[in-house]
Design a protein around this motif. Structure first.
Motif, short mmCIF file in Angstrom:
data_model
loop_
_atom_site.label_atom_id
_atom_site.label_comp_id
_atom_site.label_asym_id
_atom_site.label_seq_id
_atom_site.Cartn_x
_atom_site.Cartn_y
_atom_site.Cartn_z
N MET A 1 21.92 22.26 19.83
CA MET A 1 21.07 22.68 20.95
C MET A 1 20.14 23.79 20.49
O MET A 1 20.51 24.67 19.73
N GLU A 295 35.28 24.93 31.26
CA GLU A 295 33.86 24.65 30.99
C GLU A 295 33.63 24.55 29.48
O GLU A 295 32.92 23.64 29.01
N VAL A 298 34.93 21.25 28.27
CA VAL A 298 34.03 20.14 28.62
C VAL A 298 32.81 20.16 27.71
O VAL A 298 32.40 19.12 27.17
N ARG A 299 32.26 21.34 27.50
CA ARG A 299 31.07 21.43 26.62
C ARG A 299 31.40 20.94 25.21
O ARG A 299 30.61 20.24 24.59
N ARG A 300 32.58 21.33 24.71
CA ARG A 300 32.98 20.88 23.37
C ARG A 300 33.12 19.36 23.36
O ARG A 300 32.71 18.70 22.42
N ALA A 301 33.72 18.81 24.44
CA ALA A 301 33.94 17.36 24.49
C ALA A 301 32.62 16.61 24.52
O ALA A 301 32.49 15.55 23.91
N ILE A 302 31.61 17.13 25.22
CA ILE A 302 30.34 16.41 25.29
C ILE A 302 29.41 16.78 24.15
O ILE A 302 28.22 16.49 24.19
N GLY A 303 29.95 17.45 23.12
CA GLY A 303 29.18 17.55 21.88
C GLY A 303 28.76 18.94 21.46
O GLY A 303 28.00 19.09 20.50
N ALA A 304 29.23 19.99 22.17
CA ALA A 304 28.86 21.34 21.73
C ALA A 304 29.65 21.72 20.49
O ALA A 304 30.86 21.52 20.43
N LYS A 305 28.94 22.23 19.47
CA LYS A 305 29.62 22.74 18.28
C LYS A 305 30.11 24.15 18.57
O LYS A 305 29.66 24.79 19.52
N GLN A 306 31.01 24.63 17.71
CA GLN A 306 31.48 26.02 17.85
C GLN A 306 30.30 26.98 17.89
O GLN A 306 30.28 27.93 18.66
N ASN A 308 27.32 26.46 19.00
CA ASN A 308 26.65 26.43 20.30
C ASN A 308 27.35 27.35 21.30
O ASN A 308 26.70 28.09 22.05
N ILE A 309 28.68 27.27 21.31
CA ILE A 309 29.46 28.10 22.25
C ILE A 309 29.30 29.57 21.90
O ILE A 309 29.05 30.43 22.76
N PRO A 381 39.33 22.41 21.66
CA PRO A 381 38.85 21.63 22.81
C PRO A 381 39.99 21.06 23.66
O PRO A 381 39.91 21.10 24.88
N ILE A 382 41.05 20.54 23.01
CA ILE A 382 42.10 19.91 23.83
C ILE A 382 42.85 20.94 24.66
O ILE A 382 43.21 20.68 25.80
N LEU B 58 38.90 14.50 19.63
CA LEU B 58 39.18 15.89 19.97
C LEU B 58 40.32 16.40 19.11
O LEU B 58 40.62 17.59 19.08
N ASN B 79 33.06 20.71 12.69
CA ASN B 79 31.67 20.37 12.94
C ASN B 79 31.41 18.88 12.83
O ASN B 79 30.71 18.29 13.65
N THR B 82 32.88 17.07 15.71
CA THR B 82 32.03 17.25 16.89
C THR B 82 30.84 16.30 16.84
O THR B 82 30.47 15.69 17.84
N ARG B 85 32.02 12.82 17.63
CA ARG B 85 32.33 12.76 19.06
C ARG B 85 31.05 12.63 19.87
O ARG B 85 30.93 11.82 20.78
N SER B 86 30.07 13.44 19.49
CA SER B 86 28.81 13.48 20.21
C SER B 86 28.09 12.13 20.13
O SER B 86 27.45 11.69 21.08
N PHE B 91 32.59 10.88 27.48
CA PHE B 91 33.78 11.18 28.28
C PHE B 91 33.49 11.10 29.78
O PHE B 91 32.47 11.59 30.25
N LEU B 113 20.93 17.65 24.49
CA LEU B 113 20.50 18.92 23.90
C LEU B 113 21.44 19.33 22.77
O LEU B 113 21.02 19.80 21.73
N TYR B 114 22.77 19.09 22.98
CA TYR B 114 23.72 19.42 21.91
C TYR B 114 23.50 18.53 20.69
O TYR B 114 23.81 18.91 19.58
#
Lengths: 388, 230
Positions: A1, A295, A298-306, A308-309, A381-382, B58, B79, B82, B85-86, B91, B113-114
């Protein structure tokens, strides 16, 4: 992102929790406001001190005799002949008595040479300075300092009347308004020739004052004066017991270093409150990370890398801190403005203060934001998804 | 050989709880092919959440191999996992799990965006996806202003917007009344009809029955693997 998107997330979050964000900023607001206001107080104070020192002449060197027979008028003449000397005058002083009618008090009798008033330009309250006719051999004129005049209860009516110095008659020609200066109280000024008859033995003087043409020449002149006097008296480089040379500029520098130290001390105290503010931000950010564990999951699951967080939480901390810094800066400058009005000094917004305030709040945001942000980024994430 | 999107070979997953090793999965072999609609069914403690975590990239197995869309997850760092996964997984969570303080479109834009897409592209794709799911007039609603069914459709849009290899739905009807729940199942069936691979994790046999293939788990092992309508 992209960074911009992450910044938008952070801003949204801050906006969504307005009250909490404001309270979190408060520590930094107070810290920065304190730094800005205190810096301006120190500035104002040193401005004032420098102004009063500058009236004494920044180009001036005082050469003070350590004993009654240490310096002579010949020394003074030679010093006056040095390059870049614009004005020279000598003083001979001693304790004595001043009297009028049946009142008699102690005072410091100061014999001065003709250039004294021209060089020092003291404020005059009544009458005039010692004029060139006062310096004629037969004249016996005196000018009183404000404190000496008060001690004797002199009034305007007494101008031109006779007062007694060490029992001898003198004509009062003026009273100075010198209360504001320091070290000039309880003094009366007579021409040096009169002083010779009262208390001082020719050719000795208690001090010689020389002025350089410009302030930049003062240091060199001080060196030259020292060399000249050492040669005249055959003094080694180590011996200084005969006289001391003081330099108004170095006095100003000394005051400057005192106010700088004072400023550092006050800024240090204010910096502590800034650190406390930073700890407040860290605390709230840690709470926030815990509250938002789901949150984060969820962000990690939908593709956020460490990363990003990490960036999201770090930016949030930095924005909180920086916004606190901006608000603190504005409040601090407002306070500084009113302090300047009250303290009668010039108000100015200094760029280095602005830079310092914003720089420090940025630093606080980074330093105290890193740990919570790392905590958030390192969540599994889990585990985060399962967190209730 | 058919296109395998999930391949589990002798997969074992142990957890350390305190100083006690607990085995959540004790040796699973499972292949899911592209375009399948599979329900993974089991009571709590059967290992189905662990299955979801492994298929969803995960988590990594303790032993055995997990291949998702052709990539083995065993050797990947955080990484890389991720990224996989992306790309591969969309999900759909129980209770929707929409992001707080964000609008419908912002939720759907987030995965794009991610992935590094710019805001303009992400907005275009998210708008298109939400419109397809009948939420074109709700783009800027935040989650408090969306009904349960609408929230679930936003969650599905968020899962689909990256065109993942697998749609992974974890108890998607769990928080819904039966009518809305049925609508969600219909949506998943639609996705399957469109050729997508759907993996549904549930404890509910009735919900599971809507999938043409059902994998029953018990105590970390596959109890049976049923195919065909029931």
């Amino acid at each position: 992102m992209k960074l911009l998107g992450t910044a938008t997330l952070a801003l949204n979050r801050i906006w969504a929790t307005k009250i909490r964000s404001l309270l979190t900023m408060l520590g930094v607001v107070i810290g920065v406001a304190a730094i800005v206001a205190l810096t301006s107080i120190v500035d104002g104070a040193s401005q004032g001190i420098n102004k009063s020192l500058a009236t004494l002449g920044t180009n001036q060197l005082n050469i003070t005799a350590m004993a009654a027979d240490s310096l002579t008028e010949q020394d003074a003449q030679e010093l006056a002949a040095l390059e870049n000397v614009s004005v020279m005058f000598v003083q001979a002083q001693n304790q004595g008595t001043i009297a009028t009618g049946d009142k008699r008090v102690n005072a410091r009798l100061v014999g001065v040479s003709a250039k004294y008033f021209e060089a020092v330009k003291p404020e005059i309250a009544l009458g005039s300075y010692l004029s060139s006719s006062s310096f004629a051999a037969t004249a016996k004129d005196v000018v009183f300092g404000a404190d000496a005049a008060n001690d004797l209860g002199l009034t305007k009516a007494m101008l031109g009347q006779t007062v007694k110095l060490n029992g001898q008659d003198f004509r009062l020609v003026g009273v100075l308004d010198d209360q504001a200066g320091f070290g000039t109280s309880g003094r009366v000024y007579v021409p040096i020739d009169s002083a010779r008859k009262l208390f001082s033995q020719y050719p000795y003087v208690s001090s010689i004052v020389i002025q350089a043409n410009t302030a930049e020449q003062v240091d060199t002149l001080q060196l030259q004066a020292d060399v000249l006097l050492r040669e005249r008296y055959g003094l080694g480089a180590e011996t200084t017991a005969r006289y001391t040379i003081t330099n108004q500029a170095s006095l100003i520098a000394a005051v400057g270093s005192i106010t700088a130290t004072l400023g550092l001390l006050l800024t240090g105290i204010a910096a502590i409150s800034l650190i406390v503010g930073g700890i407040g931000i860290m605390n709230i950010m840690l709470v926030s990370v815990r509250e938002r564990t789901r949150e984060i999951g969820v962000r990690r699951a939908i593709g956020a890398k460490q990363s990003n967080i990490l960036t999201q939480f770090l930016i949030e901390a930095i924005v909180l801190s920086l916004a606190g810094g901006v608000v603190g800066l504005i409040l601090g400058e407002i306070a500084a403005f009113f302090l300047a009005v009250i303290g009668d000094w010039v108000f100015s917004i200094r760029l280095d203060t602005v830079g310092l305030a914003l720089g420090f709040s940025l630093l606080v945001g980074v330093v105290f934001g890193v740990w919570p942000a790392r905590t958030a980024a390192k969540l599994e994430p889990i585990d985060a998804l399962r967190f209730e | 050989m058919a296109d395998e999107v999930v391949r589990l070979d002798k997969v074992r997953r142990d957890y350390l709880v305190g100083d006690q090793v607990t085995t959540a999965l004790g040796g699973i072999d499972l292949v899911i092919e592209r375009g399948e609609f599979v329900a993974i069914v089991g009571p709590s403690g059967s290992g189905k959440s662990t299955m979801m975590n492994l298929i969803g990239c995960l988590d990594r197995p303790t032993a055995g191999s997990v291949k998702i869309a052709g990539d083995s997850t065993n050797e990947l760092n955080d990484n890389q996992l991720t990224s996989l996964r992306s790309k591969a997984i969309g999900f759909v969570f129980q209770q929707f799990q929409l992001l707080p303080n964000t609008t419908a479109i912002e939720n759907v834009m987030a995965p794009l965006l991610y992935q590094g897409k710019n805001t303009k592209e992400a907005k275009r794709d998210a708008t298109q996806m939400l419109t397809q799911l009948g939420l074109g007039d709700r783009l800027n609603f935040d989650r408090n202003r969306l009904s349960g069914g609408q929230q679930q459709r936003v969650a599905i849009a968020r899962a689909l917007v990256t065109s993942p290899d697998i749609v992974l739905a974890d108890e998607p009807t769990g928080a819904l009344d039966s009518k809305t729940g049925a609508a969600v199942i219909e949506l998943l069936k639609d996705l399957h009809r469109d050729g997508r691979t759907v993996v549904l994790i549930t404890h509910d046999l009735e919900i599971a029955a809507s999938a043409p293939r059902r994998v029953f788990l018990r105590d970390g092992l596959i109890e049976r693997d049923e195919r065909g309508a029931k």
